[in-house]
Design a protein around this motif. Sequence first.
Motif, PDB file in Angstrom:
ATOM      1  N   VAL A  51       0.708  -1.034   0.058  1.00  0.00           N
ATOM      2  CA  VAL A  51       0.008  -0.041   0.014  1.00  0.00           C
ATOM      3  C   VAL A  51       0.762   1.126  -0.018  1.00  0.00           C
ATOM      4  O   VAL A  51       1.694   1.462   0.867  1.00  0.00           O
ATOM      5  CB  VAL A  51      -1.022   0.034   1.014  1.00  0.00           C
ATOM      6  N   ILE A  52       0.850   2.099  -1.106  1.00  0.00           N
ATOM      7  CA  ILE A  52       1.717   3.041  -1.430  1.00  0.00           C
ATOM      8  C   ILE A  52       0.998   4.315  -0.663  1.00  0.00           C
ATOM      9  O   ILE A  52       1.535   5.103  -0.030  1.00  0.00           O
ATOM     10  CB  ILE A  52       1.942   3.333  -2.862  1.00  0.00           C
ATOM     11  N   ALA A  53      -0.348   4.514  -0.783  1.00  0.00           N
ATOM     12  CA  ALA A  53      -0.975   5.488  -0.337  1.00  0.00           C
ATOM     13  C   ALA A  53      -2.610   5.127  -0.254  1.00  0.00           C
ATOM     14  O   ALA A  53      -2.981   4.363  -0.784  1.00  0.00           O
ATOM     15  CB  ALA A  53      -1.132   6.888  -1.248  1.00  0.00           C
ATOM     16  N   HIS A  54      -3.239   5.781   0.566  1.00  0.00           N
ATOM     17  CA  HIS A  54      -4.825   5.236   0.720  1.00  0.00           C
ATOM     18  C   HIS A  54      -5.513   6.503   1.371  1.00  0.00           C
ATOM     19  O   HIS A  54      -4.973   7.321   2.235  1.00  0.00           O
ATOM     20  CB  HIS A  54      -4.729   4.139   1.531  1.00  0.00           C
ATOM     21  N   LYS A  55      -6.862   6.402   1.218  1.00  0.00           N
ATOM     22  CA  LYS A  55      -7.742   7.031   1.829  1.00  0.00           C
ATOM     23  C   LYS A  55      -8.220   6.056   2.940  1.00  0.00           C
ATOM     24  O   LYS A  55      -9.057   4.945   2.638  1.00  0.00           O
ATOM     25  CB  LYS A  55      -8.923   7.559   1.304  1.00  0.00           C
ATOM     26  N   PRO A  56      -7.658   6.100   4.279  1.00  0.00           N
ATOM     27  CA  PRO A  56      -7.644   4.695   5.019  1.00  0.00           C
ATOM     28  C   PRO A  56      -8.916   4.646   5.980  1.00  0.00           C
ATOM     29  O   PRO A  56      -9.480   5.540   6.318  1.00  0.00           O
ATOM     30  CB  PRO A  56      -6.456   4.910   6.120  1.00  0.00           C
ATOM     31  N   PRO A  57      -9.316   3.337   6.361  1.00  0.00           N
ATOM     32  CA  PRO A  57     -10.347   3.135   7.293  1.00  0.00           C
ATOM     33  C   PRO A  57      -9.630   3.459   8.545  1.00  0.00           C
ATOM     34  O   PRO A  57      -8.294   3.566   8.923  1.00  0.00           O
ATOM     35  CB  PRO A  57     -10.460   1.584   7.328  1.00  0.00           C
ATOM     36  N   SER A  79       1.306  -1.062  -5.212  1.00  0.00           N
ATOM     37  CA  SER A  79       2.485  -1.414  -5.926  1.00  0.00           C
ATOM     38  C   SER A  79       2.969  -2.893  -5.564  1.00  0.00           C
ATOM     39  O   SER A  79       3.023  -3.419  -4.585  1.00  0.00           O
ATOM     40  CB  SER A  79       3.494  -0.379  -6.037  1.00  0.00           C
ATOM     41  N   SER A  80       3.488  -3.434  -6.544  1.00  0.00           N
ATOM     42  CA  SER A  80       4.292  -4.738  -6.477  1.00  0.00           C
ATOM     43  C   SER A  80       5.669  -4.610  -5.514  1.00  0.00           C
ATOM     44  O   SER A  80       6.181  -5.488  -5.323  1.00  0.00           O
ATOM     45  CB  SER A  80       4.430  -5.439  -7.582  1.00  0.00           C
ATOM     46  N   GLU A  81       5.882  -3.311  -5.679  1.00  0.00           N
ATOM     47  CA  GLU A  81       7.205  -3.093  -4.987  1.00  0.00           C
ATOM     48  C   GLU A  81       7.011  -2.237  -3.704  1.00  0.00           C
ATOM     49  O   GLU A  81       6.183  -1.289  -3.740  1.00  0.00           O
ATOM     50  CB  GLU A  81       8.179  -2.247  -5.944  1.00  0.00           C
ATOM     51  N   PRO A  82       7.626  -1.972  -2.776  1.00  0.00           N
ATOM     52  CA  PRO A  82       7.606  -0.905  -1.882  1.00  0.00           C
ATOM     53  C   PRO A  82       7.550   0.451  -1.859  1.00  0.00           C
ATOM     54  O   PRO A  82       7.075   1.326  -1.111  1.00  0.00           O
ATOM     55  CB  PRO A  82       8.537  -1.542  -0.397  1.00  0.00           C
ATOM     56  N   SER A  83       7.911   0.869  -3.127  1.00  0.00           N
ATOM     57  CA  SER A  83       8.135   2.254  -3.515  1.00  0.00           C
ATOM     58  C   SER A  83       7.877   2.260  -5.034  1.00  0.00           C
ATOM     59  O   SER A  83       7.987   1.170  -5.810  1.00  0.00           O
ATOM     60  CB  SER A  83       9.391   2.891  -3.092  1.00  0.00           C
ATOM     61  N   ILE A  84       7.262   3.400  -5.502  1.00  0.00           N
ATOM     62  CA  ILE A  84       7.264   3.686  -7.072  1.00  0.00           C
ATOM     63  C   ILE A  84       7.890   4.856  -7.517  1.00  0.00           C
ATOM     64  O   ILE A  84       8.163   5.802  -6.505  1.00  0.00           O
ATOM     65  CB  ILE A  84       5.787   3.561  -7.387  1.00  0.00           C
ATOM     66  N   GLU A  85       8.287   5.211  -8.727  1.00  0.00           N
ATOM     67  CA  GLU A  85       8.600   6.378  -9.044  1.00  0.00           C
ATOM     68  C   GLU A  85       7.494   7.455  -8.970  1.00  0.00           C
ATOM     69  O   GLU A  85       6.298   7.118  -8.956  1.00  0.00           O
ATOM     70  CB  GLU A  85       8.949   6.202 -10.772  1.00  0.00           C
TER      71      GLU A  85
END
Length: 174
Positions: A38-44, A136-142
């Motif tokens: 989870v890179i970003a979310h509008k979280p519960p 993302s399938s990786e812990p960080s993205i561009e």
Amino acid sequence: MSFMKRSFGFSAKSIVPRDDFPRAQLVDLDRYMRDWYVIAHKPPSITRTAHNSVERYRRGGDRRIDVTFTFRKDGFGGKLKTLRPTGFVVPETGNAVWAMQFIWPIKMQFVIAYVSDDYRHTIVARERLDFVWIMSSEPSIESNDYNRLVERVARIGYNPAHLRVVPQQKTGRS
């Protein structure tokens, strides 16, 4: 519709979004089954302070998805939390709409609004616009990829200012 009520214990009307709500046209479930960071979310509320959030999807049957969601509460050294909901793929939705069950018998809408052609990035949304996840399938993205995903989230109808970036450690799993 009666088939769906009988087979899945939920009303398709309450799970399937309206026709104009964005969703992936066809999700290859075998390719989608993986660890998603989870890179970003509008979280519960339960994940409002989460770090190292990871959704792990595994096929549990023909239309069942076994999910393991892990995160650290309140920081990288925080207590490890694990949730194990079950997803049920709604027929005739291109595998993009799931009924996600955290507590029996309640199922909530889970829409794969977008998945990249290479299955590296995905957006999971809800028609109510109450929660959204950029993963993302990786812990960080561009940053360019992230910005494009945020733009997609905004086009769905979410306010990007409500997104919370989830801190992820680049080494090791949650």
